[in-house]
Every structure is written in structure tokens, then in C-alpha cells.
Write an enzyme that holds these catalytic residues in place. Structure first.
Site, PDB file in Angstrom:
ATOM      1  N   SER A 219     -11.951  -6.547  -1.526  1.00 11.92           N
ATOM      2  CA  SER A 219     -11.709  -5.769  -2.736  1.00 11.92           C
ATOM      3  C   SER A 219     -12.867  -5.944  -3.722  1.00 11.92           C
ATOM      4  O   SER A 219     -14.015  -5.673  -3.379  1.00 11.92           O
ATOM      5  CB  SER A 219     -10.358  -6.157  -3.346  1.00 11.92           C
ATOM      6  OG  SER A 219      -9.963  -5.243  -4.342  1.00 11.92           O
ATOM      7  N   ASP A 322      -5.188   2.245   2.879  1.00  5.39           N
ATOM      8  CA  ASP A 322      -5.808   1.778   1.636  1.00  5.39           C
ATOM      9  C   ASP A 322      -6.315   2.999   0.867  1.00  5.39           C
ATOM     10  O   ASP A 322      -7.135   3.760   1.390  1.00  5.39           O
ATOM     11  CB  ASP A 322      -6.982   0.851   1.970  1.00  5.39           C
ATOM     12  CG  ASP A 322      -7.665   0.275   0.737  1.00  5.39           C
ATOM     13  OD1 ASP A 322      -7.321   0.679  -0.398  1.00  5.39           O
ATOM     14  OD2 ASP A 322      -8.552  -0.579   0.913  1.00  5.39           O
ATOM     15  N   HIS A 352      -4.248  -2.261   1.372  1.00  6.73           N
ATOM     16  CA  HIS A 352      -5.281  -2.997   0.649  1.00  6.73           C
ATOM     17  C   HIS A 352      -4.909  -4.485   0.579  1.00  6.73           C
ATOM     18  O   HIS A 352      -3.883  -4.850   0.007  1.00  6.73           O
ATOM     19  CB  HIS A 352      -5.454  -2.442  -0.765  1.00  6.73           C
ATOM     20  CG  HIS A 352      -6.699  -2.904  -1.449  1.00  6.73           C
ATOM     21  ND1 HIS A 352      -7.936  -2.382  -1.173  1.00  6.73           N
ATOM     22  CD2 HIS A 352      -6.906  -3.867  -2.387  1.00  6.73           C
ATOM     23  CE1 HIS A 352      -8.843  -2.984  -1.918  1.00  6.73           C
ATOM     24  NE2 HIS A 352      -8.243  -3.902  -2.656  1.00  6.73           N
TER      25      HIS A 352
END
Length: 386
Positions: A219, A322, A352
Site C-alpha cells: 500500500s 483491490d 487490498h
């Protein structure tokens, strides 16, 4: 580390009070994007249901999103008082005793004045020098640390499965420390290791090969990995004493732009963890005041991605569930067009942050692919002259 049930109950009350307002805000974001003509296809959500997750994973993901929504304020600031409580509940101490996989951990300070430190994950001993993985945690640039349970667990598994020493860096958080502070701290961690000529505190029983140094992060950490790698390759690699970047792992890296991509809109309100509101908050907190999401830190394109000649081989991990997957694929395409070595590892059911949950089969597959990438990109062993 599962989210404590008592925290879930306490915070669900807050969540219930704000859920209706947040739903309205997210709907308005989608409608505004549709009015701008950026919806892909017919703009409808997928007809197929989201992947079925084990109950334990659902509880952890639910607790995570409740906590994020509780501490992120609408004005772009973070409720640090509440955050500190959650941080204490979710943090794991370093443990010098090896776990069942033979992995121990300890912390060392990089710069006390700036609050930069790192947690090392290593075996008790090694017969040959091990590669080093320098890790940058996620959290939208504004939350978390290497001590937070899920990141602590990921780094333990990286150490065990890949057969590497993992150094997880605590960088300063936004919005108190905006762009480019996280990148500065990330580079300074590499400079500290390079200056020491070793991983501090490791000892002679665990030799390391700093010419086989890899960067990894998910991320926001994946975004940091890219920018730190590029700066290191351009500014520091030529004069580095020991550290050579052999490859990088941007795992579901956090990139974006003013455009609303097809995957962002298709998965809005469907995929867990990431949505438009949370994503916009993170960019507002991190980028310079007044900057748009097309800032080069967020929006890596052919025009602004001035990649260093020595930019390392890259393995990009993409999850098919995601909302950021379109940005991640575009990032990989930019690297390819710039002539860089890129491998894309795709997991169709990956939401995610999925690889942080060992209960999911794909989480184990990611680590195996990362292991193969390390083995294929390590520096060649130095020959011994008899």
C-alpha cells in the site's frame, strides 16, 4: 494479531453513528465521477459476489476499517489521542526469543531526534550470508508502525519463507510530516545501514549480504518503496559502501490521480479496506498543502517518472479485488515502457492487504513468488581464491 473483540464492540458504536453519513459521501463521490464521464463500461458494480473470507479474516478486516474511520477526521487530520490507544492495543513487542519458525526480533534506533527506528527479524544463526529485505509498512502514510500486529507478522513470515533478514522501518507519519518526509526517512534508513556496513545488532552468527538488498512494502509502503528505490539508485548507489538494491517489491502499491479509474468505481462499496473517501483522505494528509492527486508522488506517469539508470528489477503484486488495481497495472506499464525489468504477480481474489492474512492461501503464494524473485535477482556469490 486479531483485533481485540472489546475494541470492536467499543468502536462499532462510533461506526454506526457515522455509517450513514459516510455512505452518502461515497455515493456523492461516485455520482460526481460519473458526471465527469470517467466511469468505465456501464459504471455498474460487478454481478459476481466478493470472495468468501474466513470469519477470522472478516473480523480483522472489519476491526481495521472501523479503527481507520474512527481516527481519520474529515479535515484531513488524525485523532492521535484515540490512535495512541489503538496503537498500544495492536502493537507487539520485539521478542529476542525465536518463535516456532526460528525467527527472533529486536529494535534499533536510526535517529532518535526524528523518531526513526527499525525492527529486525532474523534467525538465530545462518551458515551463509543472507539477503536483506528493508520493509516499509502501509497505513496511508498516516497510520501504523512496524510494531503493529499484522506488519509484525508479515515480516516474520518474510524472514522465515524467503530466508532473509528483514529490517522494518518506522518512518514519520502524515499529516504532521507530509511529503517528502516518508521518502527522506526511507532513504536515511538505507544510508544508516550502508554506513554501518551491517544490520546493527545482528551479530556474527547471522552474516548478511548487503549487495543483495531488496525493498518491500504494501500500500503506502509500496509507494515509498518505489520513490526510495529511485532516489537511492540516482543519488546514493554510485557512492554506496555496501548496500546494492537487487530488487523491489511494491505490494499493491498506493498510487492515484484525479481520475477515478474503472476499478475504483467498480469496487466502490464492494471491496474491503480501500474506498474513495479513505483514499482521498490519505492523499490530502500526505501531499503538500494545495497539491492535487496528480502530484508526481501519487501519479507516476511516463512524463514524470524519471527513472534512474540503476533502477532495480521490480515485482509488482496486484489483487483483482483491490480498487487500486488499475493504478498498479499502469505503474508496471510505465516501468516496462522505461525499459525496466518488471514482473507482475496477480491474484484475482486479492483484496487490498490480503497478503497480511496467513489464513488465505494466496498470502502464502505471494511469499513463495517473492522468494523466487529474490533467488533469481541476488548478487552472484563472491568467488573464493584458494
Amino acid at each position: 494479531m486479531p483485533f481485540p473483540v472489546r475494541v470492536l464492540y467499543r468502536q462499532e458504536v462510533m461506526h454506526a453513528e457515522t455509517e450513514e453519513r459516510q455512505t452518502v459521501e461515497e455515493t456523492n463521490l461516485m455520482e460526481a465521477a460519473a458526471d465527469e464521464g470517467v466511469v468505465g463500461g456501464n459504471g455498474q458494480r460487478p454481478t459476481s459476489p466478493p470472495p468468501e473470507l474466513p470469519l477470522g479474516v472478516r473480523l480483522q478486516v472489519g476491526g481495521l476499517t472501523v479503527a481507520i474511520d474512527a481516527v481519520e477526521r474529515r479535515d484531513g487530520t488524525v485523532n492521535r489521542c484515540l490512535y495512541s490507544v489503538i496503537d498500544r492495543l495492536q502493537s507487539a513487542r520485539a521478542n529476542p526469543r525465536p518463535d516456532s519458525a526460528g525467527v527472533r526480533s529486536y529494535d534499533f534506533t536510526i535517529d532518535a531526534s526524528r523518531g526513526i527506528w527499525a525492527r529486525v527479524f532474523a534467525p538465530v544463526a545462518a551458515a551463509a550470508p543472507l539477503p536483506v529485505v528493508v520493509y516499509y509498512h502501509g497505513g496511508g502514510f498516516a497510520l501504523f508502525s512496524p510494531a503493529i500486529g499484522p506488519f509484525n507478522g508479515v515480516c516474520r513470515r518474510l524472514c522465515s519463507v524467503i530466508g532473509a533478514v528483514v529490517v522494518s522501518v518506522n518512518y514519520r507519519l502524515a499529516p504532521e510530516h507530509r511529503y517528502p518526509v516518508a521518502y527522506d526517512d526511507g532513504v536515511d534508513a538505507l544510508r544508516f545501514i550502508d554506513g554501518a556496513g551491517a544490520v546493527p545488532g545482528l551479530g556474527e552468527d547471522v552474516p548478511v549480504d548487503l549487495s543483495s538488498c531488496f525493498l518491500a512494502g504494501e500500500s503506502a509502503g509500496g509507494n515509498i518503496v518505489h520513490h526510495v528505490a529511485n532516489r537511492w539508485a540516482a543519488e546514493h548507489q554510485p557512492s554506496a559502501r555496501c548496500v546494492r538494491l537487487a530488487g523491489i517489491f511494491p505490494v499493491q502499491p498506493y498510487f492515484g490521480g484525479e481520475e477515478r479509474t474503472e476499478s475504483e468505481l467498480r469496487l466502490e462499496g464492494v471491496a474491503p479496506v480501500v474506498n474513495l473517501r479513505r483514499s482521498d483522505f490519505s492523499w490530502k494528509a500526505f501531499l503538500p498543502v494545495g497539491a492535487t492527486r496528480d502530484h508526481p508522488a501519487a501519479h507516476v506517469t511516463d512524463e514524470n517518472a524519471e527513472l534512474a539508470e540503476a533502477f532495480p528489477p521490480t515485482m509488482v503484486v496486484v489483487g483483482g479485488f483491490d480498487p487500486l488495481e488499475d493504478w498498479q497495472r499502469r505503474y508496471a506499464d510505465v516501468l516496462r515502457r522505461k525499459g525496466k525489468k518488471v514482473v507482475v504477480a496477480e491474484y484475482p481474489d486479492g483484496f487490498h492487504g490480503f497478503y497480511g492474512f496467513p489464513e488465505l492461501p494466496d498470502a502464502g503464494k505471494v511469499l513463495q513468488e517473492m522468494k523466487a524473485f529474490v533467488e533469481s535477482n541476488r548478487a552472484a556469490p563472491k568467488s573464493t581464491i584458494l
